[in-house]
Motif scaffolding. Structure first.
Motif, short mmCIF file in Angstrom:
data_model
loop_
_atom_site.label_atom_id
_atom_site.label_comp_id
_atom_site.label_asym_id
_atom_site.label_seq_id
_atom_site.Cartn_x
_atom_site.Cartn_y
_atom_site.Cartn_z
N PRO A 51 82.15 -26.61 22.79
CA PRO A 51 83.03 -25.71 23.54
C PRO A 51 82.86 -26.02 25.03
CG PRO A 51 81.15 -24.51 22.66
CD PRO A 51 81.05 -25.90 22.14
N ASP A 151 88.22 -25.44 22.91
CA ASP A 151 87.39 -25.28 21.72
C ASP A 151 86.77 -26.60 21.29
OD1 ASP A 151 89.37 -26.70 20.29
OD2 ASP A 151 90.09 -24.95 19.21
N ARG A 152 86.01 -26.57 20.22
CA ARG A 152 85.30 -27.75 19.72
C ARG A 152 86.24 -28.87 19.25
NH1 ARG A 152 79.84 -26.27 18.89
NH2 ARG A 152 79.53 -24.01 18.90
N GLN A 153 87.48 -28.51 18.97
CA GLN A 153 88.48 -29.48 18.52
C GLN A 153 89.19 -30.16 19.69
OE1 GLN A 153 88.92 -30.12 15.16
NE2 GLN A 153 87.22 -28.73 14.83
N LYS A 155 91.12 -28.42 21.93
CA LYS A 155 92.36 -27.68 22.22
C LYS A 155 92.07 -26.54 23.20
CE LYS A 155 94.82 -29.93 19.22
NZ LYS A 155 95.40 -31.14 19.74
N ILE A 157 92.24 -23.07 24.30
CA ILE A 157 92.51 -21.80 23.61
C ILE A 157 92.89 -20.70 24.59
CG2 ILE A 157 91.18 -22.34 21.55
CD1 ILE A 157 88.94 -20.58 22.66
N LYS A 177 85.05 -17.11 21.58
CA LYS A 177 85.94 -17.65 20.55
C LYS A 177 85.74 -19.17 20.46
CE LYS A 177 90.80 -18.00 19.20
NZ LYS A 177 92.19 -17.72 19.56
N ALA A 178 85.62 -19.85 21.60
CA ALA A 178 85.39 -21.30 21.61
C ALA A 178 84.04 -21.63 20.98
CB ALA A 178 85.47 -21.85 23.02
N SER A 181 84.34 -21.54 17.29
CA SER A 181 85.30 -22.46 16.68
C SER A 181 84.58 -23.47 15.79
CB SER A 181 86.14 -23.17 17.75
OG SER A 181 85.33 -24.01 18.55
#
Length: 188
Positions: A51, A151-153, A155, A157, A177-178, A181
């Motif tokens: 994150p 986030d970890r992907q 993206k 957020i 939230k991140a 993720s």
């Protein structure tokens, strides 16, 4: 025969590097020079699967005291894997042309320990790749201390204006939230 077997590890390393490149989120492709250091930060190597908060900064901006709040977040969440990347910019005419001065403001005046880059363009056609992708996912920074939570992907957020302080509950909720993720999944 020996030459052929020696080539196999090199081939495997090359192929794994290609797989890594395809696993790297677009936002993290490339590198940026670290502030007042001879090294560059390979964004994918350093931040993939983590994150991340990205913030464009300026030493002489009225929002510069936010460095303290960002550092407090860094200390609070780094044990959970959060990374913060500060990217100084003179796009709004409030950053020193001397990176030694920028470093002094960040490190000496505000005690920043998170990673800072050399000043970069963050808006328009000349923006660094990182900020072009952040802008394509949300919007370009409208002023200094514009914050992106990734986030970890890879993206975005959430993004926050300069007026949002680092201790703002919505900003903290986006960071949490991140942190929650799912991890980056590599493709075979």
């Amino acid at each position: 025969m020996l030459k052929r077997w020696c080539a196999v590890p090199a081939l495997l390393m090359a192929l794994s590097g290609m797989a890594w490149a395809t696993d790297c989120p677009e936002v993290l492709q490339g590198s940026l020079p670290k502030l007042r250091a001879k090294e560059s930060i390979d964004l994918c190597q350093r931040y993939a699967g983590k994150p991340l908060v990205v913030v464009n900064t300026a030493s002489f901006c009225g929002f510069a005291p936010q460095f303290e709040g960002l550092e407090a977040l860094n200390q609070r969440y780094k044990g959970q894997g959060l990374e913060i990347l500060g990217v100084p910019s003179n796009d709004f005419k409030q950053e020193s042309k001397d990176s030694a001065e920028t470093a002094k403001v960040c490190y000496a005046n505000y005690g920043v320990t998170f990673t800072m880059t050399e000043p970069q363009k963050v808006r328009g056609d000349d923006a660094t790749h990182l900020f072009k992708v952040l802008a394509s996912q949300t919007s370009a920074p409208k002023w200094n201390f514009y914050k992106y939570v990734v986030d970890r992907q890879g993206k975005v957020i959430a993004n926050f204006s300069s007026l949002t302080k680092p201790d703002d509950p919505e900003f903290i909720a986006a960071i949490e939230k991140a942190l929650a993720s799912p991890p980056l999944v590599s493709t075979p």
